[in-house]
Structure formats: C-alpha cells, structure tokens
Write a protein that holds these residues in place. Structure first.
Motif, PDB file in Angstrom:
ATOM      1  N   ILE A  30       0.835  -1.203   0.000  1.00  5.92           N
ATOM      2  CA  ILE A  30       0.000   0.000   0.000  1.00  5.92           C
ATOM      3  C   ILE A  30       0.868   1.251   0.000  1.00  5.92           C
ATOM      4  N   ALA A  31       1.892   1.255   0.842  1.00  6.85           N
ATOM      5  CA  ALA A  31       2.786   2.417   0.900  1.00  6.85           C
ATOM      6  C   ALA A  31       3.475   2.645  -0.438  1.00  6.85           C
ATOM      7  N   GLU A  32       3.892   1.570  -1.120  1.00  8.23           N
ATOM      8  CA  GLU A  32       4.553   1.698  -2.420  1.00  8.23           C
ATOM      9  C   GLU A  32       3.574   2.175  -3.488  1.00  8.23           C
ATOM     10  N   LEU A  33       2.369   1.636  -3.493  1.00  8.65           N
ATOM     11  CA  LEU A  33       1.373   2.028  -4.498  1.00  8.65           C
ATOM     12  C   LEU A  33       0.905   3.469  -4.298  1.00  8.65           C
ATOM     13  N   ASP A  34       0.905   3.914  -3.045  1.00  9.29           N
ATOM     14  CA  ASP A  34       0.529   5.302  -2.774  1.00  9.29           C
ATOM     15  C   ASP A  34       1.466   6.269  -3.486  1.00  9.29           C
ATOM     16  N   TRP A  83      -7.177   1.256  -6.219  1.00  9.71           N
ATOM     17  CA  TRP A  83      -7.757   2.081  -7.279  1.00  9.71           C
ATOM     18  C   TRP A  83      -6.784   3.190  -7.678  1.00  9.71           C
ATOM     19  N   ILE A  84      -6.662   3.404  -8.974  1.00  5.91           N
ATOM     20  CA  ILE A  84      -5.784   4.434  -9.516  1.00  5.91           C
ATOM     21  C   ILE A  84      -6.514   5.136 -10.665  1.00  5.91           C
ATOM     22  N   PRO A  85      -6.360   6.464 -10.822  1.00 10.19           N
ATOM     23  CA  PRO A  85      -6.970   7.128 -11.985  1.00 10.19           C
ATOM     24  C   PRO A  85      -6.502   6.472 -13.288  1.00 10.19           C
ATOM     25  N   GLU A  86      -7.420   6.299 -14.198  1.00 13.85           N
ATOM     26  CA  GLU A  86      -7.093   5.617 -15.449  1.00 13.85           C
ATOM     27  C   GLU A  86      -5.916   6.279 -16.154  1.00 13.85           C
ATOM     28  N   ALA A  87      -5.861   7.602 -16.116  1.00 15.94           N
ATOM     29  CA  ALA A  87      -4.801   8.325 -16.808  1.00 15.94           C
ATOM     30  C   ALA A  87      -3.427   8.094 -16.181  1.00 15.94           C
ATOM     31  N   THR A 143       4.116   2.648 -14.968  1.00 17.85           N
ATOM     32  CA  THR A 143       3.490   2.288 -13.695  1.00 17.85           C
ATOM     33  C   THR A 143       3.210   0.794 -13.640  1.00 17.85           C
ATOM     34  N   ARG A 144       2.706   0.242 -14.727  1.00 13.42           N
ATOM     35  CA  ARG A 144       2.430  -1.204 -14.762  1.00 13.42           C
ATOM     36  C   ARG A 144       3.711  -2.009 -14.513  1.00 13.42           C
ATOM     37  N   GLU A 145       4.797  -1.598 -15.159  1.00 18.51           N
ATOM     38  CA  GLU A 145       6.057  -2.312 -14.999  1.00 18.51           C
ATOM     39  C   GLU A 145       6.558  -2.217 -13.562  1.00 18.51           C
ATOM     40  N   THR A 146       6.383  -1.045 -12.943  1.00 16.28           N
ATOM     41  CA  THR A 146       6.792  -0.875 -11.546  1.00 16.28           C
ATOM     42  C   THR A 146       6.000  -1.797 -10.635  1.00 16.28           C
TER      43      THR A 146
END
Length: 292
Positions: free
Chosen positions: A19-23, A40-44, A50-53
């Motif tokens: 969670i901390a990393e995704l934030d 949840w993340i904004p589509e943009a 981001t996907r690779e991370t």
C-alpha cells in the motif's frame, strides 16, 4: 474521471508495505481483505511505466503475489466512500473515532475510557487491523507491568517503530507515558502523525521523524519499545529495537502471524528476551518481551 481497480492476491503481512509503495504511484484508494488487496488508480495514471513498476514490486514480494483482476470503474466519491468505512470502534479501554464522527458521550464518558481521535491518511493504524488492536489491548498491562518493575518512578519514555498514524504512541501518552519518539519510512506517516498528535492534545510529547532505524537518537534510551511492522523487518531491526531499551525495559512486537512466534523469539537480539505475555486475534499475534 474513470479509475482502474486492481485486485491483487497478496499475503496479509505484505499488504501494508505494498500500500505504501502504491501510494507513491498515485493510487487513491485501498480495500484490504484476507490475502488480497483492492487498489484504485486514476485511469490516466496507469501507464506502461506504472504497470512495470507494479510487476516488479509483486515479483519482489514473491509468495504468489500477482494481479488477479483489472477492472475499469466510473468516477465515484472516493473520499466519502472511504470515510464511511472508518467508523468509531472500541478496543479494550480505548474508543477510537475519526474527527468526522460525532462523539458518543455514553461511551466516551465511561470511567477509565480513553478516546483516540485518529484521522488516517492510509488504512493502517486506524484500529481496524488485528495487530493494532492487539497492541492496544496489551498496552495497559504493559504500563502496569513497567510501573511494578520500576517502582512507579518517572513517566515512561516510549519508542514507536513504524508509527503509521501515530495511534500507538498517542495511546501510550494518554496512558501516562512522558514522551514518545516515533519514526516511519513513509512521508505520509510523518505528516499524518503530526496531525493526529495535535488533535489529541499531546503535542510537545510526541516527536516523529521520517526514516528507518538510523534516525533513532543514538544517545536516548527507552522504557518501552513498540514495533508493529512485519516479521521480515522485525528480523532486520532486532538489534536497533533492543539496543535502546533500558534495563528492565519492555518490548512490544506485532505485525506477526501465529506461525512467526517461534521464529522471532529465536532470532538475533530477541533471543536474549523472554515472552511474558501475548495475545492472538485470528492468525495475528502480539508479544510482550523482557530481557532474559
């Protein structure tokens, strides 16, 4: 603005770290469940980088962590929905509520009741996780034990490792601790703890720093050290958490599964301590240790 919801299969003990990393990647909401996490993340904001991370983060966790489902959802009032999930709750002597919840005089005015007003920026440290509840329930006994072992004495000096929202340190101060030093690697924690300290009227008694164990003051010792993190980090920090303890000091550990107990008690500097009490809720445990 539409969002992307990711459902991630991940063991409970790694969720808070993820969670901390995704934030940091602009995710705006999280919902924790047993062995899986909704994020949840904004589509943009969900681009190829981001996907690779995210993939690298999951690979680093291992233990079968992977994305189960990806779903596009239309815009919703995330703050309102999230706030509705953070409701007042009783944990032992403590009554925990966010600032947006109305006071409950019938409960809050009970003899011995301690109110903790906590507005979390993240889900961890609200009292909704078993490990937080375990340490809150154990805390009055720890303070009784410390006073007995030290003949009353001066108010206890406390350290809160991985302080999160500051809830445990604030609870300790409201139980009579003289001062608390808290630290956390996440910037949001430093900000959030400072806000919650002010709301609870314990400013001037709670010092918080961003960083890992290297920020622990070298010339300071503590009567009680609390750490609600996870087993891997607790193992890495065994010397850092035990070295500042005064003679007769007490160590409180959680963020541990039932299956971790034997491992942690034999690991590193913890092997010099003995378990004097513990508590379990679900698969999670908390331990009270003193130097053997």
């Amino acid at each position: 603005m539409a969002h992307i919801m990711l459902e991630i299969e991940i063991p409970d003990e790694y969720q808070e770290w993820l969670i901390a990393e995704l934030d940091e990647l602009e995710f705006e909401g999280f919902d924790q469940h047993r062995n899986h996490l909704m994020a949840w993340i904004p589509e943009a904001s969900l681009n190829d980088v981001t996907r690779e991370t995210i993939e690298h983060l999951l690979i680093g966790i291992g233990h079968g962590a992977y994305i189960v489902k990806e779903e596009r959802v239309e815009d919703r009032n995330w703050n309102e929905e999230w706030e509705q999930t953070i409701q007042p709750m009783q944990v032992g002597r403590f009554w925990i509520r966010p600032s947006w919840a109305a006071p409950n005089p019938d409960i809050e005015n009970e003899p011995g009741r301690i109110v903790l007003e906590i507005d979390p920026k993240m889900s961890f440290g609200t009292g909704y996780h078993e490990t937080t509840r375990i340490l809150l329930r154990l805390m009055p006994e720890v303070f009784r034990m410390w006073a007995e072992r030290n003949g009353g004495g001066l108010p206890a000096e406390v350290m809160d490792a991985g302080t999160g929202t500051g809830i445990l340190g604030i609870a300790a101060l409201k139980l009579g601790a003289g001062h608390c030093f808290g630290f956390d690697v996440d910037e949001w924690s430093t900000i959030n703890t400072t806000e919650n300290v002010l709301m609870n009227g314990v400013e001037g008694r709670f010092e918080v720093k961003q960083g890992d164990g290297s920020v622990i003051p070298a010339d300071t010792t503590y009567d009680i050290v609390m750490a609600n993190i996870n087993r891997n980090i607790l193992e890495d920090m065994s010397a850092m958490l035990t070295k500042p303890l005064k003679p007769g000091g007490i160590l409180m550990l959680s963020g541990l599964l039932y299956s971790d107990e034997e491992i942690i008690l034999k690991h590193g500097a913890y092997a010099q301590f003995k378990k004097v009490e513990g508590e379990q809720e679900g698969d999670w445990i908390g331990l009270i240790l003193i130097r053997d």
